[in-house]
Design an enzyme around this catalytic site. Structure first.
Site, mmCIF file in Angstrom:
data_model
loop_
_atom_site.group_PDB
_atom_site.id
_atom_site.type_symbol
_atom_site.label_atom_id
_atom_site.label_comp_id
_atom_site.label_asym_id
_atom_site.label_seq_id
_atom_site.Cartn_x
_atom_site.Cartn_y
_atom_site.Cartn_z
ATOM 1 C CG HIS A 1 35.260 52.978 51.275
ATOM 2 N ND1 HIS A 1 34.897 52.663 49.868
ATOM 3 C CD2 HIS A 1 35.962 54.361 50.799
ATOM 4 C CE1 HIS A 1 35.303 53.690 48.884
ATOM 5 N NE2 HIS A 1 36.011 54.552 49.425
ATOM 6 C CE1 TYR A 58 32.526 44.592 47.612
ATOM 7 C CE2 TYR A 58 33.307 42.949 46.472
ATOM 8 C CZ TYR A 58 33.505 43.856 47.349
ATOM 9 O OH TYR A 58 34.545 44.086 48.222
ATOM 10 N N PRO A 108 39.164 36.998 45.470
ATOM 11 C CG PRO A 108 39.632 38.070 43.400
ATOM 12 C CD PRO A 108 39.612 36.713 44.087
HETATM 13 P P1 RFL Z 1 52.497 37.968 47.415
HETATM 14 O O1 RFL Z 1 52.138 39.462 47.345
HETATM 15 O O2 RFL Z 1 52.400 37.131 46.178
HETATM 16 O O3 RFL Z 1 54.259 38.240 47.487
HETATM 17 C C1 RFL Z 1 55.123 36.824 47.586
HETATM 18 C C2 RFL Z 1 56.541 37.570 47.075
HETATM 19 O O4 RFL Z 1 57.385 36.391 46.836
HETATM 20 C C3 RFL Z 1 58.108 36.324 46.000
HETATM 21 N N1 RFL Z 1 58.321 35.107 45.514
HETATM 22 C C4 RFL Z 1 59.977 34.571 45.430
HETATM 23 N N2 RFL Z 1 60.971 35.223 46.108
HETATM 24 C C5 RFL Z 1 62.063 34.573 46.201
HETATM 25 N N3 RFL Z 1 62.285 33.180 45.583
HETATM 26 C C6 RFL Z 1 61.306 32.695 44.949
HETATM 27 N N4 RFL Z 1 61.247 31.588 44.249
HETATM 28 C C7 RFL Z 1 59.981 33.391 45.020
HETATM 29 N N5 RFL Z 1 58.649 33.150 44.586
HETATM 30 C C8 RFL Z 1 57.903 34.259 44.732
HETATM 31 C C9 RFL Z 1 56.995 36.976 44.569
HETATM 32 O O5 RFL Z 1 57.827 37.432 43.693
HETATM 33 C C10 RFL Z 1 56.456 38.150 45.551
HETATM 34 O O6 RFL Z 1 56.937 39.535 45.583
HETATM 35 O O7 RFL Z 1 52.051 37.308 48.683
HETATM 36 P P2 RFL Z 1 51.847 37.973 50.135
HETATM 37 O O8 RFL Z 1 52.971 38.674 50.445
HETATM 38 O O9 RFL Z 1 51.593 36.881 50.847
HETATM 39 O O10 RFL Z 1 50.895 38.913 49.883
HETATM 40 C C11 RFL Z 1 49.440 38.403 49.674
HETATM 41 C C12 RFL Z 1 48.670 39.478 48.733
HETATM 42 O O11 RFL Z 1 49.409 39.773 47.885
HETATM 43 C C13 RFL Z 1 47.349 38.923 47.985
HETATM 44 O O12 RFL Z 1 46.782 37.963 49.122
HETATM 45 C C14 RFL Z 1 46.167 40.043 47.764
HETATM 46 O O13 RFL Z 1 46.961 40.816 46.781
HETATM 47 C C15 RFL Z 1 44.925 39.620 47.359
HETATM 48 N N6 RFL Z 1 44.135 40.225 46.815
HETATM 49 C C16 RFL Z 1 43.470 41.151 47.790
HETATM 50 N N7 RFL Z 1 43.649 41.076 49.229
HETATM 51 C C17 RFL Z 1 42.794 42.153 49.921
HETATM 52 O O14 RFL Z 1 43.184 41.983 51.309
HETATM 53 N N8 RFL Z 1 42.092 42.745 49.455
HETATM 54 C C18 RFL Z 1 41.657 43.265 48.213
HETATM 55 O O15 RFL Z 1 41.107 44.061 47.843
HETATM 56 C C19 RFL Z 1 42.517 42.186 47.345
HETATM 57 N N9 RFL Z 1 42.254 42.240 46.025
HETATM 58 C C20 RFL Z 1 43.860 40.498 45.488
HETATM 59 C C21 RFL Z 1 42.602 41.377 45.262
HETATM 60 C C22 RFL Z 1 44.462 39.766 44.678
HETATM 61 C C23 RFL Z 1 44.182 39.770 43.344
HETATM 62 N N10 RFL Z 1 44.902 38.929 42.419
HETATM 63 C C24 RFL Z 1 45.412 39.342 41.218
HETATM 64 C C25 RFL Z 1 45.292 37.601 42.732
HETATM 65 C C26 RFL Z 1 42.568 41.700 43.595
HETATM 66 C C27 RFL Z 1 43.181 40.800 42.869
HETATM 67 C C28 RFL Z 1 42.916 40.784 41.301
HETATM 68 C C1 PHB Z 2 40.231 46.240 44.342
HETATM 69 O O1 PHB Z 2 39.984 47.527 44.569
HETATM 70 O O2 PHB Z 2 41.161 45.852 43.675
HETATM 71 C C2 PHB Z 2 39.309 45.308 45.080
HETATM 72 C C3 PHB Z 2 38.341 45.667 46.051
HETATM 73 C C4 PHB Z 2 37.583 45.034 46.641
HETATM 74 C C5 PHB Z 2 37.717 43.353 46.295
HETATM 75 C C6 PHB Z 2 38.604 42.848 45.613
HETATM 76 C C7 PHB Z 2 39.354 43.842 44.861
HETATM 77 O O3 PHB Z 2 36.743 42.791 47.077
#
Ligand code: RFL
Ligand code: PHB
Length: 389
Positions: A72, A200, A292
């Site tokens: 993108h 956005y 996010p």
């Molecule tokens: P995760 O993915 O939460 O993984 C942590 C893992 O640890 C496990 N765990 C355990 N394991 C053993 N013992 C325990 N007691 C444990 N407790 C937990 C969990 O089961 C899990 O598998 O953290 P990590 O690896 O640091 O990754 C971080 C990302 O997942 C997170 O920052 C992103 O998803 C945030 N996020 C976005 N980030 C972006 O860079 N670009 C995006 O577009 C974006 N969109 C988003 C997002 C997060 C969202 N939500 C739901 C919070 C959109 C949303 C809606």
């Molecule tokens: C997504 O596609 O899940 C997404 C994209 C952009 C954002 C957050 C989430 O800033």
């Protein structure tokens, strides 16, 4: 069991770190509380910065991403009548990659076996011990038995709710936090996106985001009050609200479909300092959370892991502990800049219940400034593609 690095959590941070260390012949074991299917079922990030793309390339695991991912070169900020194009390519000469976190995780999982990365799924009661010294260990329950992994280091990649951060004494750790008075309701559907770039939108009903996973799968979000329940949002109500908030042009191009996934995520800014204590390192959501809006969470996990893998490789290959000593400060310097960007974009694009008319005028003025100033757009674009490591 004995290993060099015990990694807690098999999300993107844990799996990326595991692969980077295995690539250099360092022994690692990953313990994950959930099953592999559960981890793959979590729908989260969609936008990858260069740092994440580069790590997948470095691991030679980028083939599918380069084929199926969507580069993108821009996105839109919408506010009522105003539609501001942030032309990332023109402003920075770079781009971002739209490729789901689920797909990144799947690519990392699929390669685990052939690359000797051991991941123990469904590990219960994971606990960290003796992290202050040089002989830490991890215990967990599996199949009715207690297991123990002795390691030189532990990497806490266990997300916001995991046990790693809590293993650092209160007298050492400091937290910085802002909880926002709303969440994001997300919907995933197999319908073509309403626009070829992300939108956005700041609408009087609240924020909305039009995103995608591919040319046939869309991801949308709307701002909702914290006490809202997914059950109160049948698919049609979400599509109706998206059509209002994204405006008539997007609405005209929007295809409605059945939700494959629907969930509400609260928004928070959170940083824990330091990111290292003795033999324990924190990486990713275990140490920090961003709202996010800036698409930064996964990408910050990647930059932490880039720094941490280098530090650990230096240590195990050359006996050099400089990277380990500086890891926390180096990682936090980048974390705070992404925190700032995510906070400011959240502030600009959402409706805050208590901000009143003055707060709204500030948003209008800032959006007007962004629309009229290339310098302002460039600042947004260079943060959006990700600051250099
Ligand atoms: P995760 O993915 O939460 O993984 C942590 C893992 O640890 C496990 N765990 C355990 N394991 C053993 N013992 C325990 N007691 C444990 N407790 C937990 C969990 O089961 C899990 O598998 O953290 P990590 O690896 O640091 O990754 C971080 C990302 O997942 C997170 O920052 C992103 O998803 C945030 N996020 C976005 N980030 C972006 O860079 N670009 C995006 O577009 C974006 N969109 C988003 C997002 C997060 C969202 N939500 C739901 C919070 C959109 C949303 C809606
Ligand atoms: C997504 O596609 O899940 C997404 C994209 C952009 C954002 C957050 C989430 O800033």
């Amino acid at each position: 069991m004995k290993t060099d690095v015990a990694i807690i959590g098999a999300g993107p941070a844990g799996l990326l770190l595991g692969h980077l260390l295995r690539q250099q012949g360092i022994d690692v074991v990953v313990v994950e509380r959930q099953s592999a299917d559960y981890v793959l079922g979590r729908i989260r990030a969609g936008v990858l910065e260069k740092v994440t793309v580069d790590l997948m390339k470095q691991l030679d695991l980028s083939d599918r991403m380069m084929k199926e991912g969507l580069p993108h070169e821009g996105f839109y900020l919408a506010d009522g009548e105003k539609l501001i194009h942030i032309n990332i390519a023109e402003l920075t000469g770079s781009s971002v990659m739209v490729y789901g976190q689920t797909e990144v995780t799947r690519d990392l999982m699929d390669a685990s076996k052939s690359r000797g990365l051991e991941v123990i799924y469904k590990a219960g009661d994971v606990a960290l011990h003796d992290v202050a010294g040089n002989s830490p260990y991890v215990t967990y329950q599996k199949d009715g038995q207690e297991h123990r992994i002795d390691a030189r280091f532990i990497a806490g990649c266990d997300g916001f709710h995991g046990p790693s951060r809590k293993a650092i004494p209160d007298t050492v750790g400091k937290t910085f936090e802002r909880v926002y008075p709303f969440g994001w309701l997300g919907i995933l559907a197999d319908v073509p996106p309403c626009n070829h770039e992300l939108i956005y939108a700041n609408h009087s009903n609240g924020f909305a985001l039009a995103s995608m996973r591919s040319s046939t799968r869309s991801r949308y979000y709307i701002q909702v009050p914290l006490d809202e329940k997914v059950e109160d949002w049948p698919d049609d109500r979400i599509w109706d609200e998206l059509a209002v908030r994204l405006g008539p042009d997007a609405a005209a191009n929007m295809t409605r479909g059945t939700a494959l996934e629907k969930s509400i995520a609260p928004l928070r800014s959170f940083v824990f300092e330091p990111m290292r204590y003795g033999s324990l390192f924190l990486a990713g959501d275990a140490a920090h959370i961003v709202p996010p809006t800036g698409a930064k969470g996964l990408n910050l996990a990647s930059s932490d892991v880039a720094y941490l893998s280098r530090a650990l490789i230096q240590f195990f290959k050359n006996g050099n502990s400089e990277g380990i000593e500086t890891y926390s400060d180096t990682a936090l310097a980048r974390v705070w800049k992404s925190e700032r960007f995510s906070w400011s974009l959240t502030q600009l694009m959402h409706r805050f219940p208590d901000d009143g008319a003055f707060g709204r005028r500030m948003q209008v003025a800032e959006l007007d400034y962004i629309a009229s100033s290339e310098a302002a757009r460039k600042s947004i674009a260079e943060n959006y593609i990700g600051l250099p490591l």
